[in-house]
Design a protein around this motif. Structure first.
Motif, PDB file in Angstrom:
ATOM      1  N   ARG A  18     -11.009   8.888   2.237  1.00 55.03           N
ATOM      2  CA  ARG A  18      -9.618   8.963   1.761  1.00 55.03           C
ATOM      3  C   ARG A  18      -8.703   8.587   2.922  1.00 55.03           C
ATOM      4  O   ARG A  18      -8.810   9.130   4.011  1.00 55.03           O
ATOM      5  CB  ARG A  18      -9.270  10.375   1.295  1.00 55.03           C
ATOM      6  N   LEU A  19      -7.814   7.656   2.667  1.00 53.77           N
ATOM      7  CA  LEU A  19      -6.927   7.152   3.708  1.00 53.77           C
ATOM      8  C   LEU A  19      -5.602   7.897   3.744  1.00 53.77           C
ATOM      9  O   LEU A  19      -5.110   8.357   2.708  1.00 53.77           O
ATOM     10  CB  LEU A  19      -6.641   5.672   3.472  1.00 53.77           C
ATOM     11  N   SER A  20      -5.018   7.974   4.921  1.00 55.53           N
ATOM     12  CA  SER A  20      -3.634   8.435   5.063  1.00 55.53           C
ATOM     13  C   SER A  20      -2.760   7.192   4.986  1.00 55.53           C
ATOM     14  O   SER A  20      -2.930   6.264   5.777  1.00 55.53           O
ATOM     15  CB  SER A  20      -3.436   9.136   6.402  1.00 55.53           C
ATOM     16  N   ASN A  21      -1.834   7.165   4.021  1.00 55.84           N
ATOM     17  CA  ASN A  21      -0.928   6.031   3.846  1.00 55.84           C
ATOM     18  C   ASN A  21       0.321   6.266   4.686  1.00 55.84           C
ATOM     19  O   ASN A  21       1.138   7.131   4.357  1.00 55.84           O
ATOM     20  CB  ASN A  21      -0.541   5.883   2.377  1.00 55.84           C
ATOM     21  N   ILE A  22       0.489   5.489   5.747  1.00 57.12           N
ATOM     22  CA  ILE A  22       1.632   5.699   6.642  1.00 57.12           C
ATOM     23  C   ILE A  22       2.523   4.466   6.744  1.00 57.12           C
ATOM     24  O   ILE A  22       3.360   4.377   7.628  1.00 57.12           O
ATOM     25  CB  ILE A  22       1.170   6.136   8.042  1.00 57.12           C
ATOM     26  N   GLY A  23       2.356   3.513   5.832  1.00 56.40           N
ATOM     27  CA  GLY A  23       3.107   2.262   5.909  1.00 56.40           C
ATOM     28  C   GLY A  23       4.609   2.420   5.920  1.00 56.40           C
ATOM     29  O   GLY A  23       5.315   1.622   6.526  1.00 56.40           O
ATOM     30  N   ASP A  24       5.121   3.459   5.272  1.00 59.57           N
ATOM     31  CA  ASP A  24       6.570   3.670   5.230  1.00 59.57           C
ATOM     32  C   ASP A  24       6.994   4.886   6.045  1.00 59.57           C
ATOM     33  O   ASP A  24       8.124   5.343   5.942  1.00 59.57           O
ATOM     34  CB  ASP A  24       7.041   3.823   3.785  1.00 59.57           C
ATOM     35  N   GLY A  80      -8.327   8.188  18.046  1.00 57.47           N
ATOM     36  CA  GLY A  80      -9.105   9.381  17.707  1.00 57.47           C
ATOM     37  C   GLY A  80     -10.113   9.162  16.589  1.00 57.47           C
ATOM     38  O   GLY A  80     -10.829  10.076  16.204  1.00 57.47           O
ATOM     39  N   GLY A  81     -10.155   7.944  16.014  1.00 56.02           N
ATOM     40  CA  GLY A  81     -11.129   7.616  14.983  1.00 56.02           C
ATOM     41  C   GLY A  81     -10.643   7.748  13.555  1.00 56.02           C
ATOM     42  O   GLY A  81     -11.392   7.464  12.619  1.00 56.02           O
ATOM     43  N   GLU A  82      -9.391   8.156  13.329  1.00 56.44           N
ATOM     44  CA  GLU A  82      -8.866   8.297  11.971  1.00 56.44           C
ATOM     45  C   GLU A  82      -8.514   6.931  11.396  1.00 56.44           C
ATOM     46  O   GLU A  82      -7.923   6.089  12.069  1.00 56.44           O
ATOM     47  CB  GLU A  82      -7.620   9.185  11.972  1.00 56.44           C
ATOM     48  N   LEU A  83      -8.889   6.720  10.131  1.00 57.15           N
ATOM     49  CA  LEU A  83      -8.513   5.489   9.440  1.00 57.15           C
ATOM     50  C   LEU A  83      -7.142   5.677   8.814  1.00 57.15           C
ATOM     51  O   LEU A  83      -6.908   6.654   8.096  1.00 57.15           O
ATOM     52  CB  LEU A  83      -9.542   5.137   8.362  1.00 57.15           C
ATOM     53  N   LEU A  84      -6.245   4.739   9.093  1.00 55.21           N
ATOM     54  CA  LEU A  84      -4.868   4.809   8.612  1.00 55.21           C
ATOM     55  C   LEU A  84      -4.525   3.543   7.851  1.00 55.21           C
ATOM     56  O   LEU A  84      -4.792   2.436   8.315  1.00 55.21           O
ATOM     57  CB  LEU A  84      -3.901   4.965   9.793  1.00 55.21           C
ATOM     58  N   ASP A  85      -3.905   3.727   6.698  1.00 55.18           N
ATOM     59  CA  ASP A  85      -3.429   2.580   5.932  1.00 55.18           C
ATOM     60  C   ASP A  85      -1.993   2.343   6.334  1.00 55.18           C
ATOM     61  O   ASP A  85      -1.098   3.097   5.959  1.00 55.18           O
ATOM     62  CB  ASP A  85      -3.543   2.837   4.432  1.00 55.18           C
ATOM     63  N   ILE A  86      -1.765   1.296   7.101  1.00 51.58           N
ATOM     64  CA  ILE A  86      -0.425   1.010   7.615  1.00 51.58           C
ATOM     65  C   ILE A  86       0.328   0.035   6.703  1.00 51.58           C
ATOM     66  O   ILE A  86       1.437  -0.370   7.020  1.00 51.58           O
ATOM     67  CB  ILE A  86      -0.483   0.488   9.077  1.00 51.58           C
ATOM     68  N   THR A  87      -0.249  -0.281   5.536  1.00 50.63           N
ATOM     69  CA  THR A  87       0.420  -1.136   4.556  1.00 50.63           C
ATOM     70  C   THR A  87       0.989  -0.308   3.413  1.00 50.63           C
ATOM     71  O   THR A  87       2.152  -0.453   3.049  1.00 50.63           O
ATOM     72  CB  THR A  87      -0.544  -2.207   4.004  1.00 50.63           C
ATOM     73  N   LEU A  88       0.175   0.562   2.843  1.00 47.60           N
ATOM     74  CA  LEU A  88       0.629   1.378   1.710  1.00 47.60           C
ATOM     75  C   LEU A  88       1.494   2.537   2.185  1.00 47.60           C
ATOM     76  O   LEU A  88       1.257   3.106   3.249  1.00 47.60           O
ATOM     77  CB  LEU A  88      -0.570   1.915   0.924  1.00 47.60           C
ATOM     78  N   GLY A  89       2.483   2.882   1.360  1.00 48.37           N
ATOM     79  CA  GLY A  89       3.386   3.968   1.685  1.00 48.37           C
ATOM     80  C   GLY A  89       2.892   5.312   1.181  1.00 48.37           C
ATOM     81  O   GLY A  89       1.900   5.412   0.453  1.00 48.37           O
TER      82      GLY A  89
END
Length: 144
Positions: A18-24, A80-89
């Motif tokens: 499960r990704l963290s969405n941080i794009g916005d 730290g190895g966390e996968l982050l979605d920098i496109t989706l808000g």
């Protein structure tokens, strides 16, 4: 590897991450909608301690119940190895992410710009009658 085998491999890779969405949610960052591969590359250029990670979003809810759908997607891995979605808000769905089963060169050369989506059938196709493709409708790949 053909699309059917790729889709089957992705299906076996579930559940994904499960990704963290941080794009916005990142000051000074403006992702381009629908340009995840370029966004990930730009992020890493600006933040060299991060790395691009290529893979697929499990978008099963976007299709029939007996089908899995995967969208090619690129995210970043933090130091730290966390996968982050920098496109989706933050209001976008939190998709499961399955890493691409082959190396980055394979993804860049064979997927980006060529294979945006793959489907994996879990049973007979509800769209086309079985007589159109023989005994085992689950093996039909004409929709890919």
């Amino acid at each position: 590897m053909d699309r059917d085998k790729l889709a089957a491999h992705l299906a076996y890779g579930l559940p994904g991450t499960r990704l963290s969405n941080i794009g916005d949610q990142t000051p000074g960052w403006s992702p381009e909608s629908g340009r995840c591969h370029e966004n990930a590359r730009r992020w890493v250029e600006a933040n060299p301690t991060y790395a691009v990670v290529h893979g697929w979003l499990n978008a099963r809810g976007e299709t029939f119940d007996n089908r899995l759908r995967f969208h090619s997607h690129s995210v970043v891995r933090s130091p730290g190895g966390e996968l982050l979605d920098i496109t989706l808000g933050g209001t976008a769905p939190r998709y499961e992410f399955v890493r691409h089963p082959f190396d980055d060169d394979h993804f860049r050369d064979r997927i980006i710009g060529a294979v945006p989506t793959v489907d994996h059938l879990l049973g007979p196709d509800p769209v086309m009658p079985p007589e159109w493709f023989g005994e085992d409708a689950s093996l039909d790949s004409r929709l890919f």
